[in-house]
Each structure stands twice: as structure tokens, then as C-alpha cells.
Design a protein around this motif. Structure first.
Motif, PDB file in Angstrom:
ATOM      1  N   ASP A 122      -7.051   8.363   1.204  1.00 56.49           N
ATOM      2  CA  ASP A 122      -5.602   8.587   1.173  1.00 56.49           C
ATOM      3  C   ASP A 122      -4.743   7.333   1.033  1.00 56.49           C
ATOM      4  O   ASP A 122      -3.526   7.431   0.963  1.00 56.49           O
ATOM      5  CB  ASP A 122      -5.172   9.363   2.420  1.00 56.49           C
ATOM      6  CG  ASP A 122      -5.458   8.594   3.695  1.00 56.49           C
ATOM      7  OD1 ASP A 122      -6.277   7.655   3.649  1.00 56.49           O
ATOM      8  OD2 ASP A 122      -4.858   8.944   4.728  1.00 56.49           O
ATOM      9  N   LYS A 123      -5.323   6.125   0.946  1.00 50.87           N
ATOM     10  CA  LYS A 123      -4.510   4.915   0.804  1.00 50.87           C
ATOM     11  C   LYS A 123      -4.966   4.103  -0.398  1.00 50.87           C
ATOM     12  O   LYS A 123      -6.157   4.003  -0.692  1.00 50.87           O
ATOM     13  CB  LYS A 123      -4.586   4.058   2.065  1.00 50.87           C
ATOM     14  CG  LYS A 123      -3.773   4.598   3.201  1.00 50.87           C
ATOM     15  CD  LYS A 123      -3.500   3.510   4.195  1.00 50.87           C
ATOM     16  CE  LYS A 123      -2.523   4.058   5.234  1.00 50.87           C
ATOM     17  NZ  LYS A 123      -1.985   3.011   6.057  1.00 50.87           N
ATOM     18  N   CYS A 178      -8.046   1.807  -4.967  1.00 52.11           N
ATOM     19  CA  CYS A 178      -8.429   2.495  -3.740  1.00 52.11           C
ATOM     20  C   CYS A 178      -8.816   1.473  -2.671  1.00 52.11           C
ATOM     21  O   CYS A 178      -9.495   0.485  -2.957  1.00 52.11           O
ATOM     22  CB  CYS A 178      -9.609   3.426  -4.025  1.00 52.11           C
ATOM     23  SG  CYS A 178     -10.173   4.326  -2.577  1.00 52.11           S
ATOM     24  N   THR A 187       0.836  -1.200   0.000  1.00 51.06           N
ATOM     25  CA  THR A 187       0.000   0.000   0.000  1.00 51.06           C
ATOM     26  C   THR A 187       0.869   1.247   0.000  1.00 51.06           C
ATOM     27  O   THR A 187       2.032   1.213   0.389  1.00 51.06           O
ATOM     28  CB  THR A 187      -0.936   0.029   1.223  1.00 51.06           C
ATOM     29  OG1 THR A 187      -0.138   0.039   2.398  1.00 51.06           O
ATOM     30  CG2 THR A 187      -1.869  -1.158   1.227  1.00 51.06           C
ATOM     31  N   TYR A 220      -3.070   1.226  -9.484  1.00 50.55           N
ATOM     32  CA  TYR A 220      -3.533   1.486  -8.126  1.00 50.55           C
ATOM     33  C   TYR A 220      -4.973   1.019  -7.966  1.00 50.55           C
ATOM     34  O   TYR A 220      -5.743   1.001  -8.927  1.00 50.55           O
ATOM     35  CB  TYR A 220      -3.495   2.984  -7.811  1.00 50.55           C
ATOM     36  CG  TYR A 220      -2.115   3.581  -7.767  1.00 50.55           C
ATOM     37  CD1 TYR A 220      -1.327   3.457  -6.631  1.00 50.55           C
ATOM     38  CD2 TYR A 220      -1.604   4.288  -8.849  1.00 50.55           C
ATOM     39  CE1 TYR A 220      -0.057   4.013  -6.567  1.00 50.55           C
ATOM     40  CE2 TYR A 220      -0.343   4.850  -8.805  1.00 50.55           C
ATOM     41  CZ  TYR A 220       0.426   4.705  -7.660  1.00 50.55           C
ATOM     42  OH  TYR A 220       1.680   5.260  -7.612  1.00 50.55           O
ATOM     43  N   GLU A 223       0.484   5.837   0.291  1.00 44.93           N
ATOM     44  CA  GLU A 223      -0.375   6.981   0.595  1.00 44.93           C
ATOM     45  C   GLU A 223      -0.541   7.819  -0.664  1.00 44.93           C
ATOM     46  O   GLU A 223       0.136   8.811  -0.873  1.00 44.93           O
ATOM     47  CB  GLU A 223       0.209   7.792   1.744  1.00 44.93           C
ATOM     48  CG  GLU A 223       0.164   7.049   3.060  1.00 44.93           C
ATOM     49  CD  GLU A 223       0.519   7.930   4.232  1.00 44.93           C
ATOM     50  OE1 GLU A 223       0.501   9.169   4.100  1.00 44.93           O
ATOM     51  OE2 GLU A 223       0.816   7.371   5.291  1.00 44.93           O
TER      52      GLU A 223
END
Length: 111
Positions: A77-78, A99, A66, A97, A68
């Protein structure tokens, strides 16, 4: 494109000239195919859009590291990420990515 059934050469097109109908002709052998004025479509076929499979699945992201990184959709935010070389070796890798917000699960890529 049409090919000659006799010799396999690409047929050339000749437009209507002095009352003669347009035609395909072979430049290497005597084959000629006259084109009818009233062309009828015998069968229409609907094109079916295939479902696009994701490059990476949610199962691939379960054990992914993971970072930020804010989600562009929900600003969580991650995000989990995976890095793949999708282009040639001298170009940078693409980072995918996902979420980590349970209600969002948006996927995007960088690079």
C-alpha cells in the motif's frame, strides 16, 4: 536511397525493359548504374540490443516523498514517487512510482 556521385541528385530506378537490365539513373546528368542480377551480401552484422536505462534510479527514490498507492504487482500500500514533466508544458506531468516493499521494488508510472 542512392545518390548520384557526380551531382548529388537522388537517383531514380528503372525496371528491366526489352532485355536491358534494371538500373539507377540520374535525371539531371548522364550518370547510369546498372544493377546486377546476382547481388551478394558481403557481410552480415548482428544487431546488439542495448540495455535500457531506467528513467529514475533507486537512488533518486531514496529521499522521495511517499504516498498510499497500491503496487500493481504485489498490492503493497505504499510507494515513493517523483514527478517529471516529460511532455510539453500544456500537458500533465508524469508521476513515477516505486514500491516500498523490499522484496518487490516494482517501478511504474502514471500519466
Amino acid at each position: 536511397m542512392e545518390f548520384c556521385p557526380t551531382c548529388g541528385t537522388l537517383l531514380q530506378y528503372e525496371m528491366t525493359y526489352m532485355g536491358r537490365p534494371s538500373r539507377f539513373f540520374c535525371p539531371t546528368c548522364p550518370y547510369v548504374c546498372y544493377i546486377e542480377k546476382n547481388v551478394k551480401i558481403k557481410r552480415k552484422q548482428r544487431l546488439v540490443r542495448k540495455e535500457i536505462e531506467p528513467v529514475i534510479s533507486q537512488d533518486d527514490m531514496k529521499n522521495a516523498p511517499t504516498a498510499e498507492v497500491p503496487c500493481p504487482k504485489c498490492n503493497h500500500d505504499k510507494a515513493a514517487y517523483a514527478e517529471f514533466q516529460t511532455r510539453s508544458a500544456d500537458e500533465p506531468a508524469t508521476i513515477f512510482y516505486m514500491c516500498l516493499n523490499d522484496s518487490c521494488r516494482n517501478q511504474w508510472r502514471d500519466g
